[in-house]
Design an enzyme around this catalytic site. Sequence first.
Site, PDB file in Angstrom:
ATOM      1  N   GLY A  86       0.792  -1.222   0.000  1.00 51.12           N
ATOM      2  CA  GLY A  86       0.000   0.000   0.000  1.00 51.12           C
ATOM      3  C   GLY A  86       0.821   1.267   0.000  1.00 51.12           C
ATOM      4  NE  ARG A  87       3.386   1.853   5.199  1.00 53.67           N
ATOM      5  CZ  ARG A  87       2.647   2.018   6.272  1.00 53.67           C
ATOM      6  NH1 ARG A  87       1.928   3.091   6.405  1.00 53.67           N
ATOM      7  NH2 ARG A  87       2.620   1.106   7.208  1.00 53.67           N
ATOM      8  N   GLY A 120      -0.261   6.181   1.160  1.00 51.93           N
ATOM      9  CA  GLY A 120       0.948   5.706   0.507  1.00 51.93           C
ATOM     10  C   GLY A 120       2.244   6.188   1.128  1.00 51.93           C
ATOM     11  NE  ARG A 170      10.813  -4.274   3.901  1.00 56.07           N
ATOM     12  CZ  ARG A 170       9.523  -4.221   4.245  1.00 56.07           C
ATOM     13  NH1 ARG A 170       9.184  -3.963   5.497  1.00 56.07           N
ATOM     14  NH2 ARG A 170       8.583  -4.400   3.347  1.00 56.07           N
ATOM     15  NE  ARG A 177       4.928  -8.568   1.984  1.00 58.23           N
ATOM     16  CZ  ARG A 177       5.134  -7.695   2.962  1.00 58.23           C
ATOM     17  NH1 ARG A 177       4.611  -7.908   4.161  1.00 58.23           N
ATOM     18  NH2 ARG A 177       5.841  -6.604   2.757  1.00 58.23           N
ATOM     19  CG  ASP A 246      -0.574  -8.926   5.906  1.00 53.78           C
ATOM     20  OD1 ASP A 246      -1.294  -9.411   6.786  1.00 53.78           O
ATOM     21  OD2 ASP A 246      -0.213  -7.735   5.899  1.00 53.78           O
ATOM     22  CG  ASN A 247       2.737  -8.004   8.691  1.00 54.63           C
ATOM     23  OD1 ASN A 247       2.777  -7.466   7.592  1.00 54.63           O
ATOM     24  ND2 ASN A 247       2.083  -7.485   9.709  1.00 54.63           N
TER      25      ASN A 247
END
Length: 478
Positions: A86-87, A120, A170, A177, A246-247
């Site tokens: 999303g961002r 975002g 990152r 995932r 999702d993490n």
Amino acid sequence: MTLSFITRWCDELPETYTALSPTPLNKARLIWHNAELANTLSIPSSLFKNGAGVWGGETLLPGMSPLAQVYSGHQFGVWAGQLGDGRGILLGEQQLADGTTMDWHLKGAGLTPYSRMGDGRAVLRSTIRESLASEAMHYLGIPTTRALSIVTSDSPVYRETVEPGAMLMRVAPSHLRFGHFEHFYYRREPEKVRQLADFAIRHYWSHLADDEDKYRLWFSDVVARTASLIAQWQTVGFAHGVMNTDNMSLLGLTLDYGPFGFLDDYEPGFICNHSDHQGRYSFDNQPAVALWNLQRLAQTLSPFVAVDALNEALDSYQQVLLTHYGQRMRQKLGFMTEQKEDNALLNELFSLMARERSDYTRTFRMLSLTEQHSAASPLRDEFIDRAAFDDWFARYRRRLQQDEVSDSERQQLMQSVNPALVLRNWLAQRAIEAAEKGDMTELHRLHEALRNPFSDRDDDYVSRPPDWGKRLEVSCSS
């Protein structure tokens, strides 16, 4: 040296992303970069001297093909449907000299088709927290994504208050995932799930690619990696805070640092995320949640992997976790062998620590100073119930004597696994507050300190947190 980027995700998984470029911030400026990691990745120092550049999404490097990934997931145990980057934008996959790859993922890069109701953006506070946490975990020896750079700006971002907009670069071997698999499973597209599995095996488990039993062996290794990761979290007192599917990293990396926290007082039910009203992601529930998440991943594979094989792998989770956890906790206690009374001694220490709310990190670090033939211990002064401590400590010293190892050898082992320094929330908060005022000194100083977590120190980095620093509330907002 010219950096080389490849486009495996673009080329091989065309239905899993949307191609788009970052949206730069207003008056972006680079405030920190990871020189050690940059050197490892052969990144020229000149890239950090030309303004925000690629670190702020203002330029792309040759070969980059930016995209936002789509995935879905369960959040707090409830199916949340489509999520996605999303961002964040995956700028490219760097090909390293040894043949491995490293994703460059720019967090806070602007709106994507998966932003839902978000803007975002990321804020300076959250990018600093993630940079500190991921580097702290790396130097503790725990698998994790890494932080390469932070850019701040004059762009206002609206959360609980108005905060400076920022970006974090990152890097990780992969951002695969559990949620990628869930996305296509719940869309009833099992062939797309299989394509994801084949992609993962081809590039990250290549030794299994030609094995007729590759899916079973691969999933078994995903289970083992996850179990090992969670065991390592528990031994250092790390609470992730938002273990949604999702993490969860397919490679067994610590991914997505949000409302995380390291234990101050030993509190088994510690909840670091103030949005976690039911305590689903409490410290002591992390092993169970990770297994639940693995079960959700297994479900996505069931159309083409035998259910018995999936269940067999899931059944191995607890034993793998307990094996890793037991080995590390024996090291933390200084035990060179495994004896039947070890678990009882550990559990009794935990009970004593919980009753007295002893500091988790300081207790084990001070225990490292124990001399097996001396009843004196600096740790004794940390406890109110001295009689209970004396009783436990006498039995602990007798147990140490069974191993017939010198104090110096044992202390060296213990000090190599019991950190003096962990990233307590108050330390991060102090660096954040200074940075928000334009002073990056503490950010750089803390980053440097976190590179040596097992070294003795005599500053406030290893002291108990001040009163204001305990129980800092941390939210998912970033």
